[in-house]
Motif scaffolding. Structure first.
Motif, mmCIF file in Angstrom:
data_model
loop_
_atom_site.group_PDB
_atom_site.id
_atom_site.type_symbol
_atom_site.label_atom_id
_atom_site.label_comp_id
_atom_site.label_asym_id
_atom_site.label_seq_id
_atom_site.Cartn_x
_atom_site.Cartn_y
_atom_site.Cartn_z
ATOM 1 N N THR A 152 -4.127 5.831 3.665
ATOM 2 C CA THR A 152 -3.591 4.616 3.065
ATOM 3 C C THR A 152 -4.406 4.281 1.822
ATOM 4 O O THR A 152 -5.636 4.328 1.849
ATOM 5 C CB THR A 152 -3.654 3.438 4.057
ATOM 6 N N ALA A 153 -3.706 3.973 0.731
ATOM 7 C CA ALA A 153 -4.375 3.656 -0.531
ATOM 8 C C ALA A 153 -3.570 2.607 -1.283
ATOM 9 O O ALA A 153 -2.361 2.473 -1.089
ATOM 10 C CB ALA A 153 -4.505 4.913 -1.390
ATOM 11 N N SER A 154 -4.258 1.879 -2.149
ATOM 12 C CA SER A 154 -3.546 0.977 -3.054
ATOM 13 C C SER A 154 -2.899 1.829 -4.146
ATOM 14 O O SER A 154 -3.231 3.011 -4.324
ATOM 15 C CB SER A 154 -4.514 -0.026 -3.681
ATOM 16 N N GLN A 155 -1.991 1.245 -4.876
ATOM 17 C CA GLN A 155 -1.370 1.970 -5.990
ATOM 18 C C GLN A 155 -2.423 2.391 -7.008
ATOM 19 O O GLN A 155 -2.370 3.499 -7.544
ATOM 20 C CB GLN A 155 -0.295 1.110 -6.653
ATOM 21 N N THR A 171 0.844 -1.191 0.000
ATOM 22 C CA THR A 171 0.000 0.000 0.000
ATOM 23 C C THR A 171 0.879 1.240 0.000
ATOM 24 O O THR A 171 2.069 1.181 0.297
ATOM 25 C CB THR A 171 -0.919 0.058 1.239
ATOM 26 N N ARG A 214 1.180 5.035 1.670
ATOM 27 C CA ARG A 214 0.704 5.873 2.768
ATOM 28 C C ARG A 214 1.139 7.308 2.502
ATOM 29 O O ARG A 214 2.251 7.545 2.042
ATOM 30 C CB ARG A 214 1.253 5.385 4.104
#
Length: 71
Positions: free
Chosen positions: A45-48, A31, A33
């Motif tokens: 927080t995020a995925s690509q 992930t 941040r």
């Protein structure tokens, strides 16, 4: 004990020489941040894929003031 997170400052952040006005990024377990250096306890927080979609939307002007968008 979890490994420490290695935060990197964005090269586009700044405005001050002391680095107190920066967007910081870290890759953790697949992930991404993000946080502001002056508020390090607030982390997004995020995925690509999610981050890429958000950046595309920013570039497209989808978050311009005064324009309502469905979320």
């Amino acid at each position: 004990m979890p490994a420490p997170i290695h935060w990197q400052n964005s090269s586009f952040s700044g405005g001050t020489d002391d680095g107190s006005n920066c967007v910081e990024l870290a890759a953790v377990g697949g992930t991404i941040r993000l946080r502001e250096s002056d508020a390090p306890d607030s982390v997004v927080t995020a995925s690509q894929q999610q981050l890429a979609a958000f950046i595309r939307a920013l570039k497209a002007g989808e978050f311009e003031p005064g324009i309502a968008h469905d979320v």
